[in-house]
Design an enzyme around this catalytic site. Structure first.
Site, PDB file in Angstrom:
ATOM      1  N   VAL A  75       0.833  -1.194   0.000  1.00 24.41           N
ATOM      2  CA  VAL A  75       0.000   0.000   0.000  1.00 24.41           C
ATOM      3  C   VAL A  75       0.872   1.249   0.000  1.00 24.41           C
ATOM      4  O   VAL A  75       1.814   1.363   0.769  1.00 24.41           O
ATOM      5  CB  VAL A  75      -0.915   0.024   1.245  1.00 24.41           C
ATOM      6  N   CYS A  76       0.528   2.173  -0.902  1.00 22.23           N
ATOM      7  CA  CYS A  76       1.256   3.429  -0.993  1.00 22.23           C
ATOM      8  C   CYS A  76       0.373   4.515  -0.386  1.00 22.23           C
ATOM      9  O   CYS A  76      -0.586   4.942  -0.993  1.00 22.23           O
ATOM     10  CB  CYS A  76       1.533   3.716  -2.467  1.00 22.23           C
ATOM     11  N   LEU A  77       0.688   4.912   0.847  1.00 25.17           N
ATOM     12  CA  LEU A  77      -0.169   5.859   1.561  1.00 25.17           C
ATOM     13  C   LEU A  77       0.727   6.738   2.437  1.00 25.17           C
ATOM     14  O   LEU A  77       1.648   6.245   3.073  1.00 25.17           O
ATOM     15  CB  LEU A  77      -1.173   5.067   2.427  1.00 25.17           C
TER      16      LEU A  77
END
Ligand SMILES: [Zn+2]
Lengths: 168, 601
Positions: free
Chosen positions: A92-94
Site C-alpha cells: 500500500v502506498c499511503l
C-alpha cells in the site's frame, strides 16, 4: 529484542480489543509452528457501505519491524487489490505509512486500518502505484467502478474463515 | 619500582586497590574493544572477561591493532586476549568466542561483574546488554564511534538514562513508492538495484507462498492477473541460461516498467520524466562496446572510481547477469531452494548492482556514482578511525575509575565532535531516567523453576495474579506473556496454558516480557528464567514486588524538541545543542556493520 516495540504492540492489541472497530478484524498471526507473532499481523478491512467496495472484505498483512513505532509497518494486501495506490505486489502506498511524509509514532493501528479503508474509496491520483487501475480510473470511471464491484464480490466472506472466528 | 607505582600515585592506594579487585566485562573486541582492552590491562585492571562472536578479517587490521595478518580467520576475543597479555602478563583475561545473547551469559553471570563496558557495533546487542545490566543492576559504560565522531556515557539503573530512554536513530529506509516509481537521488537507485532487482532475480522467493489458495479458487481473474503481473520478472526465469535472458530482463525493468510508469502522468507533473531504453538501443550499446573487461588494461582502483558511460554499464549488466545466472543454475541443480543474498565483497554482485543502479539513474536523469561510492552505500560501510576509538577508550577508563571511586555524579556523557570552530569535546551531565521509558522503568524479577514441570498456567496463577502478600506479584487486568516477539498467552491466545515451559521452549536464561493492562494503566515486568531440575518446590521468585509501578503512556506528540533543563553544557559554543544532535545521529556504529537496510547520515 526491542522492548519498546513489543510493549507498544501489546498496548495496541489491548486498545483494539477495548475500542473495537465494527466490521474490522485485526490481530497477530499464528506462525507455522503454532506461535503467535506479535510483529506479524493480519487484518480484515471491510469496504465502506454504499460504495463500490461494499460487501468486500480485504485481507491486509501488517509487518512491524523492531524499529516500530519509529518506523511504520509495511502494509500489504494479500491477495493484491485492484486500486490505483496499491502496488501489484499488494503493498500500500499511503502517506501515513511513509516515514518521510505523514507517519508519526503516535499513529495507532486503528488509525492505519481506517486510513486504508478510506483510501480504498478515495484513491490519491497524485501518487499512482498500479497502472491498470490508475488508467481505468482516468479513462472510464464507470468501467472502473464496475470492476470494483466485481472485486468486492469476489473478496472474502469473513464467515468462511474459521481461524478468524476462533482467535480474534 | 613496580609498573604500578605511577598509577598508585595518581589514583591513590585505595582506588588502585578497588581497581585491582574489580571484575570487568568488555562486550565486543573490535575497533573500540582493541583499544579498550589495551587500556584496561595497562591501567590496573586485573580481572577481565571479553566476549566477541566475530573472527578477524583483513579489513580490521588497519585499526584493530591487537590483530595481525597471521590472525585472519581466528577468533577476535581469543587473539585480543593473547595480544593484550603481552602488554601485561599479570592480569586474568577470560575470552569467550560467543554471542553475548547466548543463554549461558545469564543474569547471574552479569551480576558477577562490577562494571560492564560495551564496545559494540550493533543496536540489537546493545539493547540486550542494556537490558541485562538493568536486570542485574550493574553499571554499564556505553560507547560508540563513527569516523571522527564518538561518544561515551554511563548507565546506572534508576540513576541515569538507559540506552533506550531516548529513541535511537534507526537505519534509513525509503518508502516503497520512491524506490519503485519515483527515485530522485542516487541512493534510491542503489536501493532499488540491491533490494529489489537483485533480490527478485536471485534472492529467496519469499512471501509468495503465503498467498491463500482458498481465495484464488473463486475464479477471481482480477487477482490472478495482478499476481501474474507482479510475478512477471520472476517468470522470465524460464529463459535463464538462454541467450535471450539478459535481453528480456533488461527490457522488462528498463523499458516496459518505465513505460508503465510514464503512463501514470500524474507522477510526472512536477518531476522529470524518465526515459526508457528499448531493446534496439540496448542491442546497439552492446555492439558499440563489446569488451569491458576492465582488469585487462586498467588497474582495479582506477576502474571502481570511474563513472561509466551508459553503454559500458549496459555491457557490464549483461556480463554480470550471465555470470550470476550461471551461478544460480548451478546452485539450483544441487538445491532447488538455492538463493543468493547481496554481498558487497562479491565482485560480480557488486558490479551488477552498480551497473543496474547507474542505468536506472541514467533513465531518471539522476547523477551516476562510481562503483567505489556505490559499494560504500550499498555495503553500508562507515569509516572507522583508530584515533577516535583510542580517545573514546580513554574516556571509558576514566569513567570506570569514577564509578569504582563511588563518584558516579562526576561522570558525564561525552561527545567527541569534529568541528574546528569549537571544543572537540562536548560534555553533558548524565540525564535522569525517562519516566516513560518502557525498558528501565520496568520491574525485573528472577524466577527459578523446573522447566519440565512448571506450566504457563502455574506462572499465571501461582505468580502473576497471586496477591502480593501471598508471595505473588498481584497483577490485576489483561495479562500478556511474551518471549521476544512470541506471544505465549494473552486474553485470546490461551491454548498453551497447560504446556510446560520446556514445551514452549522457554529455557534457562530466557526472559519473559509480561504486560498487565489494568484499566489503561500498563504494568510492565521482566522475568528471567533459571532452570533448576532438582528444585524441591514449585518456584523461587526473587525481586521486589513493591517496585511494580505502571509506566506513563508515551507523550502525546514528540513535536519540536523541548529544551532539556536538567543538563548543563560545558561547551561555551552557542550551537552546542545542535552539535549534540548531529553527533547522536551517528552514534550507533563502531565498525563496518552488516545491517541490511541502507544507512546514511
Ligand atoms: Zn530507559
Amino acid at each position: 529484542m526491542s522492548n519498546l516495540c513489543i510493549s507498544r504492540l501489546i498496548e495496541e492489541r489491548n486498545q483494539l480489543k477495548k475500542d473495537f472497530i465494527p466490521g474490522f478484524k485485526a490481530g497477530p498471526l499464528k506462525t507455522k509452528d503454532g506461535n503467535y507473532d506479535i510483529l506479524n499481523w493480519e487484518a480484515y478491512i471491510p469496504g465502506i457501505r454504499g460504495t463500490s467496495w461494499d460487501g468486500g472484505i480485504f485481507k491486509l498483512n501488517l509487518k512491524f519491524s523492531k524499529d516500530y513505532p519509529l518506523k511504520p509497518p509495511k502494509c500489504t494486501f494479500n491477495p493484491p487489490v485492484f486500486h490505483p495506490n496499491i502496488y501489484l505486489s499488494g503493498d500500500v502506498c499511503l502517506s501515513i505509512l511513509n516515514e518521510y511524509e505523514d507517519w508519526k509514532p503516535s499513529i495507532s493501528i486503528r488509525d492505519i486500518l481506517i486510513g486504508i479503508q478510506l483510501l480504498l474509496n478515495e484513491p490519491n491520483l497524485e501518487s499512482p502505484a498500479q497502472h491498470a487501475a490508475y488508467a481505468l480510473y482516468q479513462e472510464n470511471r464507470l468501467e472502473y467502478e464496475k470492476r470494483l464491484m466485481i472485486q468486492s464480490k469476489n473478496h472474502y466472506d469473513i464467515n468462511n474463515i474459521p481461524y478468524l472466528k476462533r482467535h480474534y | 619500582m613496580d609498573r604500578l607505582s605511577n598509577l598508585r600515585q595518581v589514583l591513590g592506594k585505595k582506588l588502585l586497590e578497588k581497581v585491582e579487585n574489580s571484575k570487568i566485562l568488555m562486550v565486543g573486541s573490535g575497533g573500540i574493544g582493541c583499544e579498550l582492552l589495551k587500556n584496561l590491562v595497562m591501567s590496573g585492571f586485573k580481572n577481565i572477561e571479553i566476549i566477541d562472536l566475530d573472527t578477524i578479517d583483513l579489513s580490521n587490521l588497519n585499526r584493530q591493532f591487537l590483530f595481525q595478518r597471521q590472525h585472519i580467520g581466528k577468533s577476535k576475543s581469543k587473539v585480543a586476549r593473547k595480544s593484550a597479555l603481552e602488554f601485561n602478563p599479570n592480569v586474568n583475561i577470560v575470552a569467550h568466542h560467543a554471542n553475548i545473547k547466548d543463554p549461558q551469559f545469564n543474569i547471574k553471570w552479569f551480576k558477577s561483574f562490577d562494571i560492564v563496558m560495551n564496545a559494540l557495533d550493533n543496536l540489537d546487542a546493545r539493547r540486550h546488554v542494556n537490558t541485562m545490566c538493568l536486570a542485574a543492576n550493574v553499571p554499564l559504560i556505553e560507547s560508540g564511534t563513527s569516523g571522527y565522531l564518538g561518544q561515551a556515557t554511563v548507565i546506572e539503573k534508576n540513576v541515569t538514562e538507559c540506552f533506550e530512554c531516548q529513541p535511537k536513530p534507526t537505519p534509513k529506509t525509503f518508502p516503497i513508492c520512491t524506490i519503485r516509481s519515483t527515485p530522485s537521488a542516487p541512493i534510491h537507485c542503489i536501493v532499488w538495484a540491491k533490494n529489489y532487482l537483485f533480490a527478485e532475480l536471485f534472492g529467496k522467493s519469499e512471501d509468495n507462498d503465503e498467498i491463500d489458495e482458498e481465495v484464488t479458487e473463486e475464479n477471481n481473474k482480477e487477482i490472478e492477473n495482478l499476481k501474474k503481473e507482479s510475478q512477471a520478472l520472476k517468470e522470465l526465469y524460464q529463459y535463464a541460461g538462454t541467450p535471450e535472458y539478459s535481453e528480456k530482463v533488461f527490457d522488462k525493468v528498463f523499458n516496459q516498467d518505465i513505460n508503465r510508469l510514464l503512463k501514470m502522468e500524474n507522477l510526472w507533473k512536477t518531476r522529470t520524466k524518465p526515459t526508457p531504453i528499448n531493446t534496439e538501443q540496448y542491442k546497439k550499446a552492446l555492439e558499440i562496446n563489446m569488451d569491458v573487461d576492465e582488469d585487462k588494461n586498467d588497474s582495479k582502483i582506477k576502474d571502481d572510481q570511474k563513472i561509466y558511460s551508459i553503454e559500458e554499464n549496459i555491457n557490464m549488466f549483461k556480463e554480470c547477469l550471465e555470470l550470476l545466472v550461471q551461478r544460480q543454475l548451478k546452485g539450483k541443480k544441487i538445491d532447488p531452494e538455492f538463493s543468493m543474498s547481496f554481498e558487497k565483497d562479491d565482485d560480480i554482485i557488486m558490479k551488477f548492482v552498480a551497473a543496474t543502479a547507474n542505468i536506472r539513474a541514467h533513465i531518471f536523469s539522476i547523477e551516476q556514482l562510481n562503483r567505489f561510492k556505490i559499494k560504500e552505500i550499498a555495503g553500508n560501510i562507515i569509516a572507522s578511525i583508530a584515533t577516535t576509538n583510542a580517545i573514546i577508550s580513554g574516556i571509558i577508563i576514566m569513567d570506570a575509575y569514577k564509578i569504582l571511586n563511588n563518584q558516579l555524579e562526576e561522570c558525564n556523557t561525552i561527545y567527541l565532535t569534529h568541528d574546528s570552530s569549537s571544543n572537540v569535546f562536548v560534555k553533558e551531565f548524565l540525564a535522569k531516567p525517562n519516566p516513560r521509558c518502557a525498558v528501565c522503568r520496568k520491574s525485573y524479577f528472577v524466577l527459578t523453576i523446573n522447566i519440565e514441570k512448571f506450566t504457563l498456567n502455574d506462572l499465571l496463577n501461582k505468580v502473576l495474579i497471586k496477591p502480593k502478600d501471598n508471595n505473588g506479584l498481584g497483577l490485576n487486568g489483561d495479562i500478556t506473556i511474551c518471549e521476544d516477539q512470541r506471544i505465549l498467552y494473552d486474553f485470546d491466545f490461551d491454548d498453551k496454558l497447560n504446556d510446560t515451559f520446556s514445551k514452549v521452549k522457554i529455557e534457562d536464561g530466557k526472559y519473559l516480557n509480561i504486560t498487565c493492562d489494568d484499566d489503561d494503566k500498563m504494568y510492565n515486568i521482566m522475568i528471567y528464567i533459571i532452570n533448576d531440575s532438582s528444585l524441591d518446590k514449585d518456584f523461587i521468585l526473587e525481586g521486589d514486588s513493591t517496585s511494580i509501578s505502571y509506566i506513563l503512556p508515551p507523550e502525546p506528540e514528540p513535536e519540536p524538541e523541548p529544551e532539556k533543563t536538567n543538563k548543563r553544557k560545558h561547551s561555551d559554543g552557542d550551537d552546542a545543542n545542535n552539535k549534540k544532535h548531529k553527533v547522536i545521529t551517528v552514534d550507533i556504529v563502531d565498525d563496518d556493520d552488516k545491517v541490511e537496510t541502507v544507512l546514511l547520515d
